[in-house]
Design an enzyme around this catalytic site. Structure first.
Site, PDB file in Angstrom:
ATOM      1  N   GLN A 102       2.055  12.110   9.150  1.00  0.00           N
ATOM      2  CA  GLN A 102       2.154  11.987   7.693  1.00  0.00           C
ATOM      3  C   GLN A 102       1.372  13.105   7.028  1.00  0.00           C
ATOM      4  O   GLN A 102       0.149  13.167   7.160  1.00  0.00           O
ATOM      5  CB  GLN A 102       1.626  10.623   7.259  1.00  0.00           C
ATOM      6  CG  GLN A 102       1.716  10.365   5.766  1.00  0.00           C
ATOM      7  CD  GLN A 102       1.092   9.025   5.393  1.00  0.00           C
ATOM      8  OE1 GLN A 102       0.515   8.335   6.232  1.00  0.00           O
ATOM      9  NE2 GLN A 102       1.187   8.659   4.138  1.00  0.00           N
TER      10      GLN A 102
ATOM     11  N   SER B  95      -2.102  13.644   2.312  1.00  0.00           N
ATOM     12  CA  SER B  95      -3.421  13.923   1.737  1.00  0.00           C
ATOM     13  C   SER B  95      -3.784  15.396   1.828  1.00  0.00           C
ATOM     14  O   SER B  95      -3.400  16.102   2.761  1.00  0.00           O
ATOM     15  CB  SER B  95      -4.492  13.097   2.453  1.00  0.00           C
ATOM     16  OG  SER B  95      -4.300  11.722   2.233  1.00  0.00           O
TER      17      SER B  95
ATOM     18  N   GLU C  52       5.199  -0.676   6.041  1.00  0.00           N
ATOM     19  CA  GLU C  52       3.861  -0.933   6.558  1.00  0.00           C
ATOM     20  C   GLU C  52       3.474  -2.403   6.490  1.00  0.00           C
ATOM     21  O   GLU C  52       2.311  -2.753   6.622  1.00  0.00           O
ATOM     22  CB  GLU C  52       2.835  -0.108   5.774  1.00  0.00           C
ATOM     23  CG  GLU C  52       2.854   1.356   6.131  1.00  0.00           C
ATOM     24  CD  GLU C  52       1.619   2.075   5.641  1.00  0.00           C
ATOM     25  OE1 GLU C  52       0.952   2.716   6.458  1.00  0.00           O
ATOM     26  OE2 GLU C  52       1.318   1.993   4.441  1.00  0.00           O
TER      27      GLU C  52
ATOM     28  N   ASN D 101     -11.441   1.867  -1.483  1.00  0.00           N
ATOM     29  CA  ASN D 101     -11.633   0.537  -2.051  1.00  0.00           C
ATOM     30  C   ASN D 101     -11.996   0.581  -3.531  1.00  0.00           C
ATOM     31  O   ASN D 101     -11.591  -0.286  -4.311  1.00  0.00           O
ATOM     32  CB  ASN D 101     -12.714  -0.214  -1.271  1.00  0.00           C
ATOM     33  CG  ASN D 101     -12.178  -0.797   0.028  1.00  0.00           C
ATOM     34  OD1 ASN D 101     -11.049  -0.530   0.428  1.00  0.00           O
ATOM     35  ND2 ASN D 101     -12.987  -1.594   0.696  1.00  0.00           N
ATOM     36  N   GLU D 102     -12.766   1.598  -3.937  1.00  0.00           N
ATOM     37  CA  GLU D 102     -13.143   1.692  -5.344  1.00  0.00           C
ATOM     38  C   GLU D 102     -11.911   1.899  -6.225  1.00  0.00           C
ATOM     39  O   GLU D 102     -11.788   1.306  -7.304  1.00  0.00           O
ATOM     40  CB  GLU D 102     -14.130   2.851  -5.548  1.00  0.00           C
ATOM     41  CG  GLU D 102     -15.489   2.656  -4.890  1.00  0.00           C
ATOM     42  CD  GLU D 102     -15.484   2.990  -3.404  1.00  0.00           C
ATOM     43  OE1 GLU D 102     -16.539   2.881  -2.781  1.00  0.00           O
ATOM     44  OE2 GLU D 102     -14.421   3.359  -2.872  1.00  0.00           O
TER      45      GLU D 102
END
Length: 396
Positions: free
Chosen positions: A127, A130, A245, A376-377
């Protein structure tokens, strides 16, 4: 709706468990999304083909590509749980993501070319999303793809790419219209990872392993017929692929339950400095609180699976499970190291390390679970705004 079991589902679980026990190529020694040793890759390619041929992977694909006529999600959750519980290898790389993109937006030519090769393990995918300046904010990606006749020429850099060193094809997002709004000028491609101009550099992590890579793209030429979906429509393609997913929701809770059993065994083991930690009331209290969170995580996972099966799931459901899992997993493996006392200072690979140093490696990796797939933020903000309807944060 509750995700109840049934005699049929129990029989399927027993079948999957027996299949894994008989055919799986060894047990994973590390937690998390890790890359295999090079010598194991050929065997894993054959294992992926076996999982597809047995109907355990690709169940939701059209029947002409090997899917099932009635691809209910419940059996897919069972497969994911049993693979995680056995610590067995699943499908390495981004094959599930790529299949989701191809099935939703690929041309017939692309489907007929790539899907059989993916099923057989002939093609491993990675993938390429990013970037150094586009992680949690993926739409900020800067890798450019400009049209040049029958090709696109790509320049840029990707990072945190798992299995890039083994991949045959890359599922790439690149910006094709720099002047368009961030999510509207991106295109998805199927990139030949051996094309001239592709350079892969392993990233050595705190665990001591190199599971991630940097990928540099310098004038890489991609045939125009390798565009997945429409030019400038890559954001929609990426969204469609994420539907594949689903199984990861089930796998995470299975891993936590397995680690909880390991923690209880660890706490009952006499330490080098004295009696078992379980004799300490404070340790028992901490284990009890953690066990409660682990079972809550499992119930959250089952609730999301239930909504997926009923078609009533919300876009923020996986985010809530992921955030709770990431925090609970970090606390669990931290406790696993602390319960060892001074032996917790030993590193993986030291013959004196408890459980081969599993807990030390798991602790070093645990932060990745709170970042990968959306920090998570960031996900907490998404949950607050989209699920709870709280006021949006000010945007600069």
């Amino acid at each position: 709706m509750r995700l109840d079991t049934s005699a049929e589902l129990d029989a399927f679980r027993a079948e999957v468990r027996s299949f894994i026990r008989t055919h799986a190529p060894g047990r994973k020694t590390h937690t998390g999304v890790r890359v295999p040793a090079p010598a194991l890759v050929p065997e894993l390619r054959r294992w992926i083909a076996r999982l597809h041929d047995a109907g355990y992977l690709g169940r939701s694909w059209p029947t002409e590509y090997g899917g099932l006529a009635d691809p209910r999600p419940e059996p897919a959750f069972v497969v994911a749980e049993e693979l995680a519980r056995a610590r067995a290898w699943g499908q390495i790389g981004a094959g599930a993501l790529a299949a989701g993109a191809l099935l939703a937006h690929g041309t017939e030519q692309q489907k007929h070319h790539f899907l059989p090769r993916l099923r057989s393990g002939q093609d491993l995918w990675c993938q390429l999303f990013s970037e150094p300046e586009a992680g949690s904010d993926l739409a900020a990606l800067r890798t450019r793809a400009r049209r040049d006749g029958d090709h696109f020429v790509v320049d840029g850099q990707k990072v945190w790419t798992t299995n890039a060193q083994y991949a045959d094809v890359g599922y790439l997002l690149a910006r094709t219209d720099p002047g368009a709004p961030k999510t509207r000028g991106i295109t998805a491609f199927a990139l030949d990872m051996r094309a001239p101009g592709v350079e892969i550099r392993p990233l050595r992590e705190i665990t001591g392993t190199a599971d991630f890579n940097e990928v540099f793209l310098d004038g890489v030429r991609i045939p125009a017929d390798r565009v997945i979906g429409e030019v400038d429509g890559g954001w929609r393609v990426a969204g469609a692929s994420l539907a594949q997913e689903r199984g990861s929701v089930a796998a995470r809770s299975a891993e936590l339950l397995d680690d909880l059993s390991g923690l209880l065994a660890l706490a009952a083991r006499p330490g080098p400095e004295g009696p078992p930690p379980l004799g300490d009331a404070a340790v028992r209290d901490r284990l009890g609180r953690l066990a409660t969170r682990v079972y809550v995580a499992d119930l959250m996972s089952k609730a999301v699976q239930s909504r997926m099966a009923a078609g009533t799931d919300e876009p923020t459901d996986p985010a809530m499970v992921k955030v709770f899992f990431g925090d609970t997993n970090l606390d669990a493996v931290s406790l696993g190291v602390q319960l060892q006392g001074l032996d917790g200072l030993l590193a993986e690979g030291d013959d004196r390390a408890v459980d081969g140093g599993y807990w030390q490696d798991a602790l070093l990796y645990a932060r990745a679970y709170t970042i990968a797939g959306g920090a998570n933020e960031v996900l907490r903000t998404t949950i607050a705004e989209r699920a709870l309807g709280l006021p949006r944060e000010p945007r600069s």
